[in-house]
Motif scaffolding. Sequence first.
Motif, short mmCIF file in Angstrom:
data_model
loop_
_atom_site.label_atom_id
_atom_site.label_comp_id
_atom_site.label_asym_id
_atom_site.label_seq_id
_atom_site.Cartn_x
_atom_site.Cartn_y
_atom_site.Cartn_z
N MET A 1 -14.10 -28.37 43.81
CA MET A 1 -13.78 -29.71 43.37
C MET A 1 -12.58 -30.21 44.16
SD MET A 1 -14.51 -29.43 39.21
CE MET A 1 -13.12 -30.30 38.79
N ASP B 1 -11.14 -35.21 41.79
CA ASP B 1 -11.88 -34.78 40.62
C ASP B 1 -10.93 -34.26 39.54
OD1 ASP B 1 -14.27 -35.46 41.81
OD2 ASP B 1 -14.66 -33.42 42.54
N TYR B 2 -9.96 -33.46 39.96
CA TYR B 2 -8.95 -32.98 39.02
C TYR B 2 -8.12 -34.12 38.46
CZ TYR B 2 -9.98 -28.21 40.50
OH TYR B 2 -10.59 -27.03 40.74
N TYR C 1 -9.07 -37.21 38.11
CA TYR C 1 -9.94 -37.97 37.22
C TYR C 1 -10.02 -37.29 35.84
CZ TYR C 1 -14.13 -40.39 35.59
OH TYR C 1 -15.02 -41.13 34.86
N ILE C 2 -10.17 -35.98 35.83
CA ILE C 2 -10.22 -35.24 34.56
C ILE C 2 -8.89 -35.36 33.83
CG2 ILE C 2 -10.40 -32.92 33.57
CD1 ILE C 2 -12.45 -32.33 35.81
N PHE C 3 -7.79 -35.24 34.57
CA PHE C 3 -6.47 -35.37 33.97
C PHE C 3 -6.27 -36.75 33.36
CE2 PHE C 3 -2.01 -36.66 34.41
CZ PHE C 3 -1.43 -35.77 33.53
N ILE D 1 -8.60 -38.80 32.25
CA ILE D 1 -9.46 -38.91 31.06
C ILE D 1 -8.80 -38.23 29.86
CG2 ILE D 1 -11.62 -38.10 30.05
CD1 ILE D 1 -12.94 -38.59 32.74
N VAL D 2 -8.25 -37.04 30.06
CA VAL D 2 -7.58 -36.32 28.98
C VAL D 2 -6.35 -37.08 28.52
CG1 VAL D 2 -6.33 -34.20 28.40
CG2 VAL D 2 -8.49 -34.09 29.65
#
Length: 49
Positions: free
Chosen positions: A1, A5-6, A8-10, A12-13
Amino acid sequence: MSFFDYLYIFVIVLFAYMTFIIVLRNFQRKFNDNGERLDLVDKDKKDIS
């Protein structure tokens, strides 16, 4: 990834956490220390006087 991508996940959280805190604080503001709803307590005081 990839890095994005990381990221984006961060994000979202972080957004989910911030939303949870905002909703929680808004809910807590509606109650006093005794667990009574502030709008109903004010209404009862007005009815008594």
